[in-house]
Enzyme design. Structure first.
Site, PDB file in Angstrom:
ATOM      1  N   CYS A 223      50.195 -51.754 -10.396  1.00 46.29           N
ATOM      2  CA  CYS A 223      50.467 -51.516  -8.978  1.00 46.29           C
ATOM      3  C   CYS A 223      50.797 -52.826  -8.262  1.00 46.29           C
ATOM      4  CB  CYS A 223      49.277 -50.840  -8.315  1.00 46.29           C
ATOM      5  SG  CYS A 223      49.160 -49.088  -8.702  1.00 46.29           S
TER       6      CYS A 223
ATOM      7  N   HIS B  21      49.472 -51.546  -2.224  1.00 45.45           N
ATOM      8  CA  HIS B  21      48.150 -51.466  -1.604  1.00 45.45           C
ATOM      9  C   HIS B  21      47.603 -52.841  -1.242  1.00 45.45           C
ATOM     10  CE1 HIS B  21      45.900 -52.814  -5.227  1.00 45.45           C
ATOM     11  NE2 HIS B  21      46.807 -52.152  -5.913  1.00 45.45           N
TER      12      HIS B  21
END
Length: 541
Positions: free
Chosen positions: A452, A433
């Site tokens: 992440c 992301h």
């Protein structure tokens, strides 16, 4: 010619005839004796194979006939092919002592009775299966060594190994067992090169200086120069001054080791320069084992995220077509990014961030217990996703186990996920992301997230993915982005994603790269390999 002159010749012929007769008699066994020998051999095979279900099934289907120990040309071809493959086991970073062909030959030669030959028949099949498994899919079970490696190793059927071997040319079949990837071949080549270098003293004396920069001179510069030459980063030189040639070589070294390429040999650079050649060999051997764990097609187009290189790349037919810097999970417990493979099937532009439960109860609940207005940019929601007024909640009444609410951050430029996320749904809740924290990408070590993977150039990454399905990928992406509306965009052709951890790797140009073992995973893998008998070696020639 007198008879006395012929006696030596007659004596020689007589002795030869006796020897030949002995050989004939030795093999001129009666049918009953031959049957007894066959029965004894097969009985030994049956008994030896009984302890292994696969071997028992294999030999039972053959009525316990051998494939290794017979006298036929095919039996000899199989034996010779296996012995030759085992002789090269150490080249691949396998435990050479376990696959010692000389010991195996000695045991074969010592097997004189049918029962002994039957036992060796089963032992050779067992050794073949062990070698085939080790060289094709690895020695270790990854997750038993490092819990964060969640990779599913593509293990092959042991019975299919045996059947495939029988249905092929022996040497050709064995040659197909190691990974066929270009990366494995390059790592193997670099390993052999470094082993020869190690036999000749490695990279020479280490550099004792604490730091060196342009204009410096003396013994430290000479030691630095000599190591850079030995490592292949500069041509031979007699300079004793830190000149532009050394500076350029230092930059090349820094680029190959993931360091800031400023050309100065500071403490971090010298620490990497002083890593012994034997330690670098360990890294290569670990990388080869890791390559065996991934011995399956990766996809003509795939995403390759090397955690310790802090990079994410889109690969098309083994060529990098897009690459960007990344930030990965922090080194602390519970935040390290796991290793696994999955398939990216969509992206979300203008995403909401649904806060993971671990962050809610571990970080945000304590903050809201201190002040109910803490983290006010993130909404409190009930089980149906409806916003809850914080003024109506007494956070002190809840514990991490009883807290009933969820939390969501709406789309915005301040969103923790930035303005786009790339999804490959997985049980670890890991994805790629955007991020508003852009300053972190300028750092050398970029381990700061909760697990992440943040991308430095997420929009361009999205454009590159969409180029396979949109005539104007940038325009398409920007129209959705400018709408401010949370939008899911499916990938027409889902893309495999491989999250890997390679402290030793190559480029197609042949450049060998090393990275730091920030999660201490490769050191654990090496220790496990060493426990299995894998060793660093130096070879002449």
């Amino acid at each position: 010619m007198f008879l006395g002159d012929l006696m030596p010749t007659f004596n020689h012929l007589f002795l030869c005839c006796l020897a030949l007769l002995a050989v004939v008699l030795a093999f001129a066994v009666t049918p009953q004796a031959a049957a007894a020998q066959t029965t004894a051999f097969r009985q030994a095979v049956a008994e030896g194979a009984a302890r292994d279900d696969v071997l028992a099934e294999f030999y039972r289907a053959r009525e316990f006939e051998g494939i290794w120990t017979g006298a036929t040309e095919l039996d000899r071809a199989r034996r010779n092919a296996l012995l030759a493959a085992l002789a090269g086991a150490g080249d691949h970073g396998l435990p050479a002592a376990e696959y010692d062909p000389q010991t195996l030959m000695a045991r074969l030669q010592a097997a004189n009775t049918p029962a002994q030959k039957g036992a060796m028949e089963v032992e050779m099949s067992r050794l073949f299966l062990s070698y085939a498994n080790d060289i094709q899919t690895g020695i270790l079970t990854p997750r038993s060594v490092v819990s964060e490696i969640r990779r599913e190793v593509p293990l092959r059927s042991r019975l299919e190994y045996l059947q495939g071997f029988l249905g092929s040319t022996p040497a050709s079949y064995l040659a197909t067992l190691p990974p066929s990837s270009s990366e494995y071949a390059r790592l193997l080549r670099e390993k052999m090169t470094l082993e020869r270098l190690l036999a000749n003293g490695g990279w020479g004396p280490s550099v004792s200086s604490s730091s060196l920069a342009a204009g410096a001179s003396g013994a430290g510069v000479v030691a630095l120069r000599d190591r850079l030459v030995a490592m292949g980063h500069m041509e031979r030189s007699a300079t004793q001054t830190y000149d532009v040639t050394i500076q350029a070589a230092v930059q090349r070294f820094q680029q190959a080791h993931g360091l800031t390429a400023d050309g100065d040999a500071g403490a971090a650079t010298l620490a990497e320069i002083n890593v012994p050649a034997a330690s670098r060999l360990q890294q290569i051997i670990v990388a080869m084992e890791r390559e065996r764990w991934m011995n399956r097609p990766r996809g003509e187009r795939h995403v390759w995220v090397n955690l310790v290189d802090f990079s994410a790349a889109i690969m098309d037919n083994d060529s990098v077509t897009f690459q960007t810097r990344s930030v990965i999970g922090a080194t602390g417990s519970g935040r390290q990014t796991p290793e696994f493979s999955d398939v990216m099937d969509h992206m979300v532009i203008n995403p909401s961030w649904f806060v993971p439960r671990s962050i809610i109860v571990g970080e945000y609940l304590p903050a809201m217990q201190r002040s109910r207005d803490a983290i006010s940019h993130i909404l409190l929601t009930d089980g149906n996703g409806r916003t809850v007024n914080r003024g109506n909640v007494n956070f002190s009444n809840y514990t991490a186990r009883t807290f009933p609410f969820s939390m969501r951050q709406p789309p915005s430029s301040r969103n923790a996920l930035g303005l786009v996320k790339f999804m490959f749904p997985n049980q670890y809740n890991i994805y790629l992301h955007d991020t508003p924290a852009k300053s972190l990408f300028a750092r050398e070590i970029r381990a700061y997230s909760h697990g992440c993977i943040r991308l430095n150039d997420p929009f361009e990454f999205g454009h590159a993915l969409l180029a396979a399905q949109e005539a104007d990928p940038e325009g398409y992406f920007q129209r959705i982005l400018n709408s401010g509306t949370e939008t899911r965009v499916n990938l027409v052709d889902p893309v495999p994603v491989h999250i890997v951890y390679r402290t030793a790797f190559t480029h197609t140009t042949g450049q060998l790269n090393f990275r730091r073992d920030i999660y201490d995973r490769d050191s654990r893998i090496w220790n496990a390999l060493a426990n299995e008998g894998v060793a660093v070696r130096a070879i002449g020639g």
